[in-house]
Scaffold this active site. Structure first.
Site, PDB file in Angstrom:
ATOM      1  N   LYS A   1     -12.202  -1.933   8.786  1.00 21.98           N
ATOM      2  CA  LYS A   1     -11.317  -2.670   9.416  1.00 21.98           C
ATOM      3  C   LYS A   1     -11.701  -2.446  11.102  1.00 21.98           C
ATOM      4  CE  LYS A   1      -7.904  -2.354   6.049  1.00 21.98           C
ATOM      5  NZ  LYS A   1      -8.023  -3.447   5.209  1.00 21.98           N
TER       6      LYS A   1
ATOM      7  N   TRP B   1       0.811  -1.196  -0.080  1.00 25.68           N
ATOM      8  CA  TRP B   1      -0.036   0.066   0.158  1.00 25.68           C
ATOM      9  C   TRP B   1       0.826   1.088   0.072  1.00 25.68           C
ATOM     10  CZ3 TRP B   1      -4.093  -1.041  -2.068  1.00 25.68           C
ATOM     11  CH2 TRP B   1      -4.911  -2.220  -1.833  1.00 25.68           C
TER      12      TRP B   1
ATOM     13  N   ASP C   1      -1.098   6.780   6.491  1.00 22.10           N
ATOM     14  CA  ASP C   1      -2.095   5.945   6.382  1.00 22.10           C
ATOM     15  C   ASP C   1      -2.350   4.715   7.238  1.00 22.10           C
ATOM     16  OD1 ASP C   1      -3.954   3.939   5.249  1.00 22.10           O
ATOM     17  OD2 ASP C   1      -2.548   3.527   3.491  1.00 22.10           O
TER      18      ASP C   1
HETATM   19  N1  PMP Z   1      -3.991   1.201   2.869  1.00 22.00           N
HETATM   20  C1  PMP Z   1      -3.920   0.305   3.573  1.00 22.00           C
HETATM   21  C2  PMP Z   1      -3.090   0.106   4.761  1.00 22.00           C
HETATM   22  C3  PMP Z   1      -4.889  -0.824   3.270  1.00 22.00           C
HETATM   23  O1  PMP Z   1      -4.922  -1.901   4.184  1.00 22.00           O
HETATM   24  C4  PMP Z   1      -5.785  -0.615   2.064  1.00 22.00           C
HETATM   25  C5  PMP Z   1      -6.698  -2.032   1.914  1.00 22.00           C
HETATM   26  N2  PMP Z   1      -7.676  -1.722   2.564  1.00 22.00           N
HETATM   27  C6  PMP Z   1      -5.449   0.246   1.571  1.00 22.00           C
HETATM   28  C7  PMP Z   1      -4.920   1.436   1.478  1.00 22.00           C
HETATM   29  C8  PMP Z   1      -6.521   0.573   0.086  1.00 22.00           C
HETATM   30  O2  PMP Z   1      -7.746   0.920   0.539  1.00 22.00           O
HETATM   31  P1  PMP Z   1      -8.857   0.958  -0.630  1.00 22.00           P
HETATM   32  O3  PMP Z   1      -9.222  -0.491  -0.900  1.00 22.00           O
HETATM   33  O4  PMP Z   1     -10.123   1.425  -0.051  1.00 22.00           O
HETATM   34  O5  PMP Z   1      -8.373   1.809  -1.508  1.00 22.00           O
END
Ligand code: PMP
Length: 356
Positions: free
Chosen positions: A191, A99, A167
């Site tokens: 989560k 990520w 993040d």
């Molecule tokens: N950042 C982290 C730390 C994640 O675990 C995730 C996946 N849930 C995301 C970003 C991406 O999120 P999304 O699927 O809402 O784009």
């Protein structure tokens, strides 16, 4: 069934029950929560209570704004540089996992991105350490506090001379940290917080003042703050679900959740470290207390264990498709007894295997 999925993750049962009641009728309004007008008084109260609880749990004062935005984590990967990386400036991103590297890939559309540390070469099994001084002219430094796919987590945050952005999607509200050392924090719902469809952004007002002012309202942190997250029709249900999880967390307190989460993770890691069949490849100091990633020493047994666990009512433990193996997510709604049940099933599998 026990759901150890990484997200959408288990919701506390009392919250699912409350949501199902509110879908029929929300607090004698004669309306379902799904029909509640987003500019009406009832939703106004939901929003202001949610904002207040976020700040209370994070021990933040009025220097911060809470925003509720759409588009998930990936939208924040784009909005962050759109809003904060202007006037030809550079930003730093620590590359600690999938990520984090996606955030880098998105940000490169908007400006110069520097990567002062990466653990890619270590297969993302560690949290990379910054070895050189961070230039003071960077717009911000971005980290990913918990790497959902690899099972690593920051236990000490970098000192940053520039605004620190995180993040925290997969470990928000799981532990007591000094949130005020960050200038911007974002976390997707699904989560530890509510259901999918909304992303929480907590941002320092002083940083908002430096944000781009030429963006369309829906993409602009400033405009979102000025309009109290009501630039367009917000996901009322998802925000309400966040409020219910915020109340639930507040009733326990972050310190207690922190203690419980450490205890749950310690139980899993102790089991893995003693196991003859399973192993965790993450060095102790980088291990996540939220996502425990491991594998079978003999990878041919992976499918057998998945079937065995599934027949014992355990779901959501397959590793991410890019890593294989297993991942057990121990978000706040997972209890100590859930973890005990899981380790008991793992132990039974070992015993059966030992007997041939
Ligand atoms: N950042 C982290 C730390 C994640 O675990 C995730 C996946 N849930 C995301 C970003 C991406 O999120 P999304 O699927 O809402 O784009």
């Amino acid at each position: 069934m026990l759901n150890f999925g990484a997200g959408p993750a288990r919701l506390p049962l009392e919250i699912s029950r409350q949501l199902s009641q509110d879908i029929i009728e929300y607090q004698q309004t004669g309306l379902s929560i799904l029909e509640l007008p987003h500019r009406g008084e009832a939703f106004g109260k939901i929003l202001s209570e949610a904002n207040a609880l976020v700040k209370k749990l994070m021990q933040l004062n009025d220097d911060y704004e809470v925003l509720w935005m759409q588009g998930g984590g990936r939208m924040q990967f784009a909005l962050l540089p759109m809003n904060l990386l202007h006037s030809g400036r550079s930003a730093g991103y620590i590359d600690s996992g999938h990520w984090a590297s996606e955030a880098i890939r998105y940000a490169r559309h908007y400006g110069t991105i520097m990567v002062p540390a990466s653990s890619r070469e270590q297969h993302y099994h560690t949290i990379p350490q910054i070895r050189e001084a961070i230039p003071e002219d960077w717009a911000y430094l971005h980290i990913t506090s918990n790497n959902t796919i690899y099972g690593t987590q920051y236990h000490h945050f970098p000192d940053s001379p520039v605004p620190l952005v995180a993040d925290m999607s997969s470990d928000i509200f799981s532990r007591r940290i000094n949130f005020s050392s960050f200038d911007l924090i974002y976390a997707v719902a699904q989560k530890n917080l509510g259901v999918a469809g909304v992303t929480m952004v907590v941002v320092k007002k002083s940083l908002l003042q430096q944000a781009a002012d030429n963006l369309p309202g829906i993409l602009s942190y400033r405009e979102m703050a000025a309009k109290n997250s009501l630039v367009n029709t917000p996901p009322v249900f998802a925000i309400y679900s966040c409020l219910l999880t915020l109340r639930w967390m507040d009733s326990m307190g972050l310190d207690k959740l922190d203690q419980l989460n450490r205890h749950k993770a310690a139980l899993m890691y102790a089991f893995l470290d003693e196991s003859g069949l399973f192993e965790c490849l993450i060095p102790t100091e980088f291990r996540s207390n939220m996502n425990i990633c491991f594998r079978m020493k003999d990878e041919q047994l992976t499918g057998h264990f998945l079937d065995y666990a599934s027949s014992a009512g355990i779901q959501g433990i397959s590793g991410h498709r890019s890593t294989g193996g297993f991942r057990v997510s121990l978000y706040n709604a997972i209890t100590l007894s859930d973890v005990e049940q899981l380790t008991a099933v793992m132990r039974q599998f070992e015993e059966r295997y030992d007997k041939g």
